[in-house]
Design a protein around this motif. Structure first.
Motif, PDB file in Angstrom:
ATOM      1  N   LEU A  29       0.719  -1.094  -0.110  1.00 45.59           N
ATOM      2  CA  LEU A  29       0.057  -0.176  -0.061  1.00 45.59           C
ATOM      3  C   LEU A  29       1.099   1.093  -0.056  1.00 45.59           C
ATOM      4  O   LEU A  29       0.601   2.143   0.292  1.00 45.59           O
ATOM      5  CB  LEU A  29      -1.130   0.723   0.775  1.00 45.59           C
ATOM      6  CG  LEU A  29      -2.014  -0.806   1.091  1.00 45.59           C
ATOM      7  CD1 LEU A  29      -3.166  -1.282   2.580  1.00 45.59           C
ATOM      8  CD2 LEU A  29      -2.743  -1.214   0.203  1.00 45.59           C
ATOM      9  N   ASP A  30       1.920   1.249   0.293  1.00 46.13           N
ATOM     10  CA  ASP A  30       3.018   2.500  -0.022  1.00 46.13           C
ATOM     11  C   ASP A  30       3.546   2.301  -1.532  1.00 46.13           C
ATOM     12  O   ASP A  30       4.447   3.372  -1.631  1.00 46.13           O
ATOM     13  CB  ASP A  30       4.127   2.563   1.220  1.00 46.13           C
ATOM     14  CG  ASP A  30       5.078   0.711   0.881  1.00 46.13           C
ATOM     15  OD1 ASP A  30       4.680   0.134   0.135  1.00 46.13           O
ATOM     16  OD2 ASP A  30       6.128   0.371   1.752  1.00 46.13           O
ATOM     17  N   ASN A  31       3.306   1.417  -2.040  1.00 46.12           N
ATOM     18  CA  ASN A  31       3.364   2.083  -3.565  1.00 46.12           C
ATOM     19  C   ASN A  31       4.803   1.588  -3.988  1.00 46.12           C
ATOM     20  O   ASN A  31       4.912   1.647  -5.208  1.00 46.12           O
ATOM     21  CB  ASN A  31       3.145   3.421  -4.093  1.00 46.12           C
ATOM     22  CG  ASN A  31       3.114   3.315  -6.018  1.00 46.12           C
ATOM     23  OD1 ASN A  31       2.283   2.402  -6.424  1.00 46.12           O
ATOM     24  ND2 ASN A  31       3.327   4.084  -6.889  1.00 46.12           N
ATOM     25  N   ARG A  32       5.481   0.602  -2.982  1.00 49.19           N
ATOM     26  CA  ARG A  32       6.308   0.008  -3.321  1.00 49.19           C
ATOM     27  C   ARG A  32       6.851  -1.177  -3.453  1.00 49.19           C
ATOM     28  O   ARG A  32       5.276  -2.177  -3.427  1.00 49.19           O
ATOM     29  CB  ARG A  32       7.506   0.282  -1.784  1.00 49.19           C
ATOM     30  CG  ARG A  32       8.150   1.127  -2.104  1.00 49.19           C
ATOM     31  CD  ARG A  32       8.661   1.484  -0.169  1.00 49.19           C
ATOM     32  NE  ARG A  32       8.730   2.901  -0.085  1.00 49.19           N
ATOM     33  CZ  ARG A  32       9.242   3.079   0.609  1.00 49.19           C
ATOM     34  NH1 ARG A  32       8.942   2.682   1.289  1.00 49.19           N
ATOM     35  NH2 ARG A  32       9.190   4.489   0.448  1.00 49.19           N
ATOM     36  N   VAL A  33       7.269  -2.139  -4.038  1.00 48.40           N
ATOM     37  CA  VAL A  33       7.506  -4.412  -4.489  1.00 48.40           C
ATOM     38  C   VAL A  33       8.192  -4.333  -3.490  1.00 48.40           C
ATOM     39  O   VAL A  33       8.833  -3.859  -2.628  1.00 48.40           O
ATOM     40  CB  VAL A  33       8.374  -4.692  -5.616  1.00 48.40           C
ATOM     41  CG1 VAL A  33       7.954  -5.257  -5.708  1.00 48.40           C
ATOM     42  CG2 VAL A  33       7.632  -3.503  -6.492  1.00 48.40           C
ATOM     43  N   PRO A  57       9.562   4.231  -4.277  1.00 46.98           N
ATOM     44  CA  PRO A  57       8.330   3.610  -4.664  1.00 46.98           C
ATOM     45  C   PRO A  57       7.939   3.565  -5.835  1.00 46.98           C
ATOM     46  O   PRO A  57       9.166   4.588  -6.972  1.00 46.98           O
ATOM     47  CB  PRO A  57       7.016   4.886  -4.097  1.00 46.98           C
ATOM     48  CG  PRO A  57       8.054   5.672  -4.198  1.00 46.98           C
ATOM     49  CD  PRO A  57       9.801   4.528  -3.882  1.00 46.98           C
ATOM     50  N   MET A  58       7.685   3.004  -6.464  1.00 43.97           N
ATOM     51  CA  MET A  58       7.099   3.313  -8.743  1.00 43.97           C
ATOM     52  C   MET A  58       6.516   4.077  -8.720  1.00 43.97           C
ATOM     53  O   MET A  58       5.811   4.877  -7.948  1.00 43.97           O
ATOM     54  CB  MET A  58       6.044   1.583  -8.300  1.00 43.97           C
ATOM     55  CG  MET A  58       6.127   0.210  -7.659  1.00 43.97           C
ATOM     56  SD  MET A  58       5.513  -1.026  -7.843  1.00 43.97           S
ATOM     57  CE  MET A  58       4.471  -1.168  -7.177  1.00 43.97           C
ATOM     58  N   LEU A  73      10.232  -6.030 -13.711  1.00 47.72           N
ATOM     59  CA  LEU A  73      10.083  -5.014 -14.413  1.00 47.72           C
ATOM     60  C   LEU A  73       9.128  -4.528 -13.979  1.00 47.72           C
ATOM     61  O   LEU A  73       8.519  -4.582 -13.785  1.00 47.72           O
ATOM     62  CB  LEU A  73       9.319  -5.979 -15.710  1.00 47.72           C
ATOM     63  CG  LEU A  73       8.913  -4.515 -16.638  1.00 47.72           C
ATOM     64  CD1 LEU A  73      10.260  -3.790 -17.459  1.00 47.72           C
ATOM     65  CD2 LEU A  73       8.062  -5.435 -18.342  1.00 47.72           C
ATOM     66  N   VAL A  74       9.703  -3.039 -13.348  1.00 48.40           N
ATOM     67  CA  VAL A  74       8.581  -2.404 -12.435  1.00 48.40           C
ATOM     68  C   VAL A  74       9.209  -0.678 -13.238  1.00 48.40           C
ATOM     69  O   VAL A  74      10.809  -0.957 -13.361  1.00 48.40           O
ATOM     70  CB  VAL A  74       9.247  -2.094 -11.260  1.00 48.40           C
ATOM     71  CG1 VAL A  74      10.582  -2.122 -10.941  1.00 48.40           C
ATOM     72  CG2 VAL A  74       8.458  -1.225  -9.973  1.00 48.40           C
ATOM     73  N   LEU A  75       8.475   0.417 -12.871  1.00 49.76           N
ATOM     74  CA  LEU A  75       9.190   1.835 -13.667  1.00 49.76           C
ATOM     75  C   LEU A  75       8.793   2.125 -12.346  1.00 49.76           C
ATOM     76  O   LEU A  75       8.077   1.649 -11.483  1.00 49.76           O
ATOM     77  CB  LEU A  75       7.622   2.297 -14.345  1.00 49.76           C
ATOM     78  CG  LEU A  75       7.207   1.932 -15.795  1.00 49.76           C
ATOM     79  CD1 LEU A  75       6.418   2.171 -16.410  1.00 49.76           C
ATOM     80  CD2 LEU A  75       8.955   2.167 -16.656  1.00 49.76           C
ATOM     81  N   LEU A  76      10.658   2.896 -12.154  1.00 51.33           N
ATOM     82  CA  LEU A  76      11.067   3.462 -11.281  1.00 51.33           C
ATOM     83  C   LEU A  76      10.632   5.296 -11.356  1.00 51.33           C
ATOM     84  O   LEU A  76      11.089   5.341 -12.195  1.00 51.33           O
ATOM     85  CB  LEU A  76      12.508   2.991 -10.793  1.00 51.33           C
ATOM     86  CG  LEU A  76      11.743   1.898  -9.865  1.00 51.33           C
ATOM     87  CD1 LEU A  76      13.161   1.086  -8.986  1.00 51.33           C
ATOM     88  CD2 LEU A  76      11.231   1.831  -8.918  1.00 51.33           C
TER      89      LEU A  76
END
Length: 106
Positions: A29-33, A57-58, A73-76
């Motif tokens: 919920l903190d927008n982190r993986v 966070p993403m 695979l994530v957009l930082l």
């Protein structure tokens, strides 16, 4: 029978199972993986304490785990905001290179 096990006290969304390791990735919920290693014993699912995969966070919701389970695979977010970003993703690069430059035969 469907069973539920608690993995995170802080909530989470979009769980993704690692393909070759015993890890569960999810969007906190903190927008982190976040990632939690787990074991299965009989009918029991035992999750270890989740940890951050990245402390950043993403930039956008959603991510995916590579088949080898070692990459995500994530957009930082970038340090510098730019008005336009172009992202090119090459898939099947090896087959395209073989097509363009066939091996020399002796």
């Amino acid at each position: 029978m469907v069973r539920k096990w608690l993995v995170s006290n802080g909530g989470g969304l979009g769980p993704v199972w690692s393909h070759n390791s015993r890890e569960l990735f999810y969007d906190g919920l903190d927008n982190r993986v976040h990632v939690a290693a787990y074991t299965v014993k009989g009918d029991s699912f035992i999750a270890e304490k989740p940890r951050f995969w990245s402390k950043k966070p993403m930039a956008d919701k959603g991510f995916d785990v590579a088949p080898d389970g070692k990459r995500v695979l994530v957009l930082l977010p970038t340090e510098e905001a730019k008005p336009e970003t172009i992202l090119r993703v090459l898939l099947n690069v090896d087959s395209e290179l073989r097509r363009r430059a066939p091996a020399h035969r002796k």
